[in-house]
Scaffold this active site. Structure first.
Site, PDB file in Angstrom:
ATOM      1  N   VAL A   1       0.866  -1.187   0.000  1.00 42.94           N
ATOM      2  CA  VAL A   1       0.000   0.000   0.000  1.00 42.94           C
ATOM      3  C   VAL A   1       0.904   1.239   0.000  1.00 42.94           C
ATOM      4  O   VAL A   1       1.058   1.935   0.995  1.00 42.94           O
ATOM      5  CB  VAL A   1      -0.982  -0.026   1.187  1.00 42.94           C
ATOM      6  CG1 VAL A   1      -2.083  -1.029   0.933  1.00 42.94           C
ATOM      7  CG2 VAL A   1      -0.288  -0.354   2.506  1.00 42.94           C
ATOM      8  N   HIS A   2       1.491   1.488  -1.167  1.00 37.45           N
ATOM      9  CA  HIS A   2       2.519   2.516  -1.333  1.00 37.45           C
ATOM     10  C   HIS A   2       2.142   3.852  -0.682  1.00 37.45           C
ATOM     11  O   HIS A   2       2.888   4.406   0.123  1.00 37.45           O
ATOM     12  CB  HIS A   2       2.778   2.769  -2.821  1.00 37.45           C
ATOM     13  CG  HIS A   2       3.126   1.559  -3.617  1.00 37.45           C
ATOM     14  ND1 HIS A   2       4.393   1.026  -3.652  1.00 37.45           N
ATOM     15  CD2 HIS A   2       2.366   0.777  -4.431  1.00 37.45           C
ATOM     16  CE1 HIS A   2       4.411  -0.029  -4.451  1.00 37.45           C
ATOM     17  NE2 HIS A   2       3.193  -0.194  -4.929  1.00 37.45           N
ATOM     18  N   ASP A   3       0.971   4.374  -1.073  1.00 41.46           N
ATOM     19  CA  ASP A   3       0.606   5.731  -0.675  1.00 41.46           C
ATOM     20  C   ASP A   3       0.352   5.856   0.821  1.00 41.46           C
ATOM     21  O   ASP A   3       0.614   6.904   1.421  1.00 41.46           O
ATOM     22  CB  ASP A   3      -0.622   6.192  -1.463  1.00 41.46           C
ATOM     23  CG  ASP A   3      -0.350   6.307  -2.946  1.00 41.46           C
ATOM     24  OD1 ASP A   3       0.812   6.547  -3.320  1.00 41.46           O
ATOM     25  OD2 ASP A   3      -1.288   6.154  -3.745  1.00 41.46           O
TER      26      ASP A   3
END
Length: 308
Positions: A236-238
């Protein structure tokens, strides 16, 4: 004192999780959400921003930004996020009226109000930020920090060289890195180490709140995508970029000089990180290289509890 932030976003599955996390935190004063074309076209990223803010129940203005990059055609990622941008998740229609000012005018307006304390969390292409800096040259003195999800030292996820958010508008990223504003770069080097395992997803979502099932759906969508790349769990990069503003100790970062490649045929959009200081140029960014994965998981669990 809360940190005043604008979140510039192109929702996006992991953008959605990032927004849920941001609004769950008592440390952030979210002044506005600004939409940008990226994962999907602008009309859909704006709709998703409105729907997400409405679903969360926040009274935060949403301002529409740039349809596409400064110089190039928009490269989208429906193959990852689905046609709507939220994969298989369907949210109720939002009831927030779009703010009358553009994203870049909203950024400047809030920067003035916050008297130099405004932080920008940029989790999409950097087009809106670059336009704001070009339109308002004094803005660079009015923003405390930009934390961006983008780039990488060693890998790419859109080309072998480039990460998606930087690749979509490398010219805009170049403007941001050259702006003189302190930049925290939360790129793939850190986000890939923040893998949320299947057991973690169960742990995070076991609490009962009005959003727990929706959060589970978003995590499951991320897991489906990761499986295509041989990964078990969800990246979940962001959300990691948001987490690093809430708690800077979540990431381990180092000061480096970062340049953005805007001309290379094979390397367009690459963030060139001078790890060994071979250019002898002064560092212009703090680059996330590692992550407290367990602390990140605990923060995500706390996110659920905040909505109980």
């Amino acid at each position: 004192m809360k940190i005043p932030v604008i979140i510039d976003t192109d929702p996006g599955i992991d953008d959605a999780l990032a927004l849920f996390l941001a609004f769950s935190s008592e440390k952030l004063d979210i002044r506005a959400i600004t939409s940008v074309g990226g994962n999907i076209p602008l009309g859909k990223t704006t709709k998703n921003s409105i729907d997400l803010v409405s679903y969360i129940g926040a009274n935060t203005k949403v301002a529409k930004g740039a349809e596409g990059p400064i110089l190039r055609e928009l490269h989208t990622a429906e193959y990852v996020h689905g046609e709507t941008g939220l994969h298989s998740v369907v949210l109720p229609e939002g009831n927030i009226k779009l703010y009358e000012k553009s994203a870049w005018d909203t950024i400047y307006e809030e920067a003035i109000k916050c008297e130099g304390r405004l932080n920008i969390i940029a989790i999409g292409p950097l087009t809106n930020i670059a336009i704001a800096l070009m339109k308002y040259p004094d803005l660079k003195h009015k923003i405390e920090k930009i934390t961006l999800m983008g780039g990488a030292c060693y890998i790419g996820n859109t080309t072998p060289a480039a990460e998606f958010n930087i690749y979509v508008d490398a010219e805009a990223a170049d403007i941001v890195f050259k702006s003189g504003i302190p930049v925290i770069m939360v790129g793939l080097d850190a986000t890939h180490k923040a893998l949320v395992l299947e057991k973690d997803i169960e742990y995070i979502t076991e609490g009962k709140s009005k959003i727990s099932e929706t959060i589970r759906q978003f995590f499951n969508c991320c897991s489906i995508i990761c499986k295509l790349y041989g990964l078990e769990g969800a990246i979940v990069h962001d959300a990691l970029a948001v987490a690093s503003v809430i708690n800077p100790n979540i990431i381990e970062k180092h000061k480096y000089y970062v340049a953005v490649e805007t001309k290379g045929e094979l390397t367009y959009g690459k963030t060139v990180v001078d790890i060994y200081n071979v250019t002898k140029k002064e560092a212009n960014a703090e680059v996330a290289m590692d992550v407290d994965r367990e602390g990140f998981v605990e923060m995500l669990r706390g996110m659920i509890k905040a909505y109980e």
